[in-house]
Design an enzyme around this catalytic site. Structure first.
Site, PDB file in Angstrom:
ATOM      1  N   TYR A   1      10.679   8.867   6.394  1.00 27.79           N
ATOM      2  CA  TYR A   1       9.213   8.932   6.390  1.00 27.79           C
ATOM      3  C   TYR A   1       8.717   8.774   4.965  1.00 27.79           C
ATOM      4  O   TYR A   1       9.279   9.375   4.039  1.00 27.79           O
ATOM      5  CB  TYR A   1       8.779  10.297   6.953  1.00 27.79           C
ATOM      6  CG  TYR A   1       7.310  10.613   6.764  1.00 27.79           C
ATOM      7  CD1 TYR A   1       6.399  10.452   7.802  1.00 27.79           C
ATOM      8  CD2 TYR A   1       6.834  11.096   5.533  1.00 27.79           C
ATOM      9  CE1 TYR A   1       5.053  10.740   7.624  1.00 27.79           C
ATOM     10  CE2 TYR A   1       5.485  11.385   5.348  1.00 27.79           C
ATOM     11  CZ  TYR A   1       4.603  11.208   6.402  1.00 27.79           C
ATOM     12  OH  TYR A   1       3.263  11.490   6.222  1.00 27.79           O
TER      13      TYR A   1
ATOM     14  N   GLU B   1       0.982   5.335   5.687  1.00 27.36           N
ATOM     15  CA  GLU B   1       2.145   6.092   6.172  1.00 27.36           C
ATOM     16  C   GLU B   1       3.102   5.162   6.913  1.00 27.36           C
ATOM     17  O   GLU B   1       2.679   4.353   7.732  1.00 27.36           O
ATOM     18  CB  GLU B   1       1.659   7.199   7.122  1.00 27.36           C
ATOM     19  CG  GLU B   1       2.779   8.063   7.681  1.00 27.36           C
ATOM     20  CD  GLU B   1       2.255   9.025   8.755  1.00 27.36           C
ATOM     21  OE1 GLU B   1       1.845  10.136   8.410  1.00 27.36           O
ATOM     22  OE2 GLU B   1       2.250   8.634   9.943  1.00 27.36           O
TER      23      GLU B   1
END
Ligand code: GDP
Ligand code: MN
Length: 391
Positions: free
Chosen positions: A107, A195
């Site tokens: 991530y 993101e």
């Protein structure tokens, strides 16, 4: 403005972040045709704003064109729901992407940390799930770095983050380039959030952005009109579209019911001008904030936009010069009127502050005489709107 996955990935690709090969489709027929031409294993991803699509049944896998067609038929029009989105969101299109063999899911994100007033980069090796969940369960798994915008993103920061987050070694070679590109997207497009979850390490050793979540600051949209035009339903309404079309922010223009056109610089002065008009017994036909530092060209376009509303019987331009220069505004007014492509209505101008003298001289040369105060301007505007008197 939130971008849908396929839009976010377009910005990623422009910056050089690897994404899976694929196509964005709105019908099952297109999905089928694409897989017919490109045999293989494909992921069908519902294009909705909400996250957690996997768990909500919005992500399917297909190996054949026939299978792709039936799954696409099932997904398009389906309403996806989860705990965060109990009302659900209808699927209007799909991203068909090559299915990659996942070795690892990480991530990476960048947001603004308001307390330090800097972009903060967050990385964890526990990708593929909600980062809030990781933060709650295992806060030590999140590695963070704050970026000084004057210095920009440095590759060593990416290496430090990769080590601190204990990313598998397969990520290390490409990670600095990918994070640097993510920072470029963040800065170039004026994002509040970028993101990648998951940032996938494939079995064959490639690192690719398997998902994209991008939220742009509406105030930065004017820099990239092509991206602003991606707003999910087009701009939410005609006023916003009109504002963006002339280079204003989406919330800088709104049509109202009255008959006095308003152009002011600053939202506060715009509201104050509407109040002054109301106090003088009239009502505004619109709210328009040309913002700080407006140039003559924007004044002209704003004038054209406001007078394109047939209800407008008079125009009140109220400028308090700070960053905005009175001479630029005056020039814009004169240019707008001499262009011949505008509807002429009685005009009242109040111009004060920076380069007020120069601005007044430009107006005087064109036969216009500004008023001294906002209240006086409002009264004049109400007057001429009802009598149709000239400027
Ligand atoms: P989200 O649930 O809305 O965030 O959608 P994602 O794009 O993040 O996909 C959810 C999950 O689907 C991922 O975490 C993966 O586990 C899985 N997934 C998505 N694309 C692929 C793929 O190409 N191959 C494999 N094996 N799994 C995938
Ligand atoms: Mn995701």
């Amino acid at each position: 403005m939130k971008l849908i996955e396929y839009q976010g990935k377009e910005l990623f690709r422009r910056a050089g972040i690897p994404t899976p090969q694929g196509v964005h489709v709105t019908t099952a027929a297109e999905a089928k045709a694409y897989v017919e031409r490109n045999p293989g294993s494909w992921v069908l991803k519902s294009q909705v704003m909400m996250g957690g699509r996997g768990k909500a049944g919005g992500i399917k896998f297909a190996d054949t064109a026939a299978n792709t067609e039936s799954l696409a038929t099932e997904l398009i029009g389906k309403v996806l729901k989860n705990e965060q989105n109990p009302d659900g969101e209808a699927v209007r299109s799909l991203l068909i992407e090559e299915k990659v063999a996942i070795a690892s899911e990480a991530y990476a994100s960048i947001t603004i940390d308001r307390s330090t007033k800097k972009p903060v980069v967050i990385v964890t090796a526990q990708g593929g799930m909600d980062v809030e969940e990781v933060a709650a369960r295992d806060p030590g798994a999140l590695a963070k770095a704050w970026i000084d915008p004057a210095i920009g993103f440095q590759p060593y920061v990416a290496r430090q983050l990769a080590f601190a987050a204990k990313l598998p070694s397969g990520y290390l070679k490409s990670f600095p380039k990918i994070l640097g590109a993510l920072y470029d997207v963040f800065m170039t497009y004026g994002a509040n959030l970028v993101e990648i979850n998951p940032l996938v390490l494939t079995e064959s050793g490639q690192v690719i952005a398997s998902d994209a979540k991008v939220e742009l600051d509406d105030n930065a949209l004017y820099k990239h009109p092509d991206v602003a035009a991606w707003r999910s339903d087009g701009p939410a309404d005609e006023d916003q579209a009109a504002a963006v079309a002339i280079g204003l922010g989406i919330s800088n223009y709104a049509k109202l019911d009255g008959n006095i056109g308003v152009i002011a610089n600053g939202a506060g002065l715009g509201m104050g001008t509407m109040d002054a008009i109301r106090n003088a017994g009239g009502s505004a036909a619109n709210f328009l904030d040309i913002g700080g530092g407006a140039q003559a060209e924007l004044v002209k376009k704003s004038y054209q936009l406001v007078t394109s509303d047939p209800k407008v019987k008079a125009m009140f331009i109220n400028i308090f010069g700070g960053i905005t220069r009175g001479d630029q505004v005056a020039q814009g007014i004169v240019d707008a009127l001499k262009g011949g492509d505008v509807r002429e209505v009685p005009l009242v101008v109040r111009l004060t502050g920076t380069n007020e003298k120069e601005g007044r001289a430009i107006l005087a040369a064109a036969g216009m005489h500004p008023v001294e105060t906002m209240d006086e301007g409002a009264r004049r505007a109400v007057d001429v709107a009802s009598s149709g008197a000239a400027r």
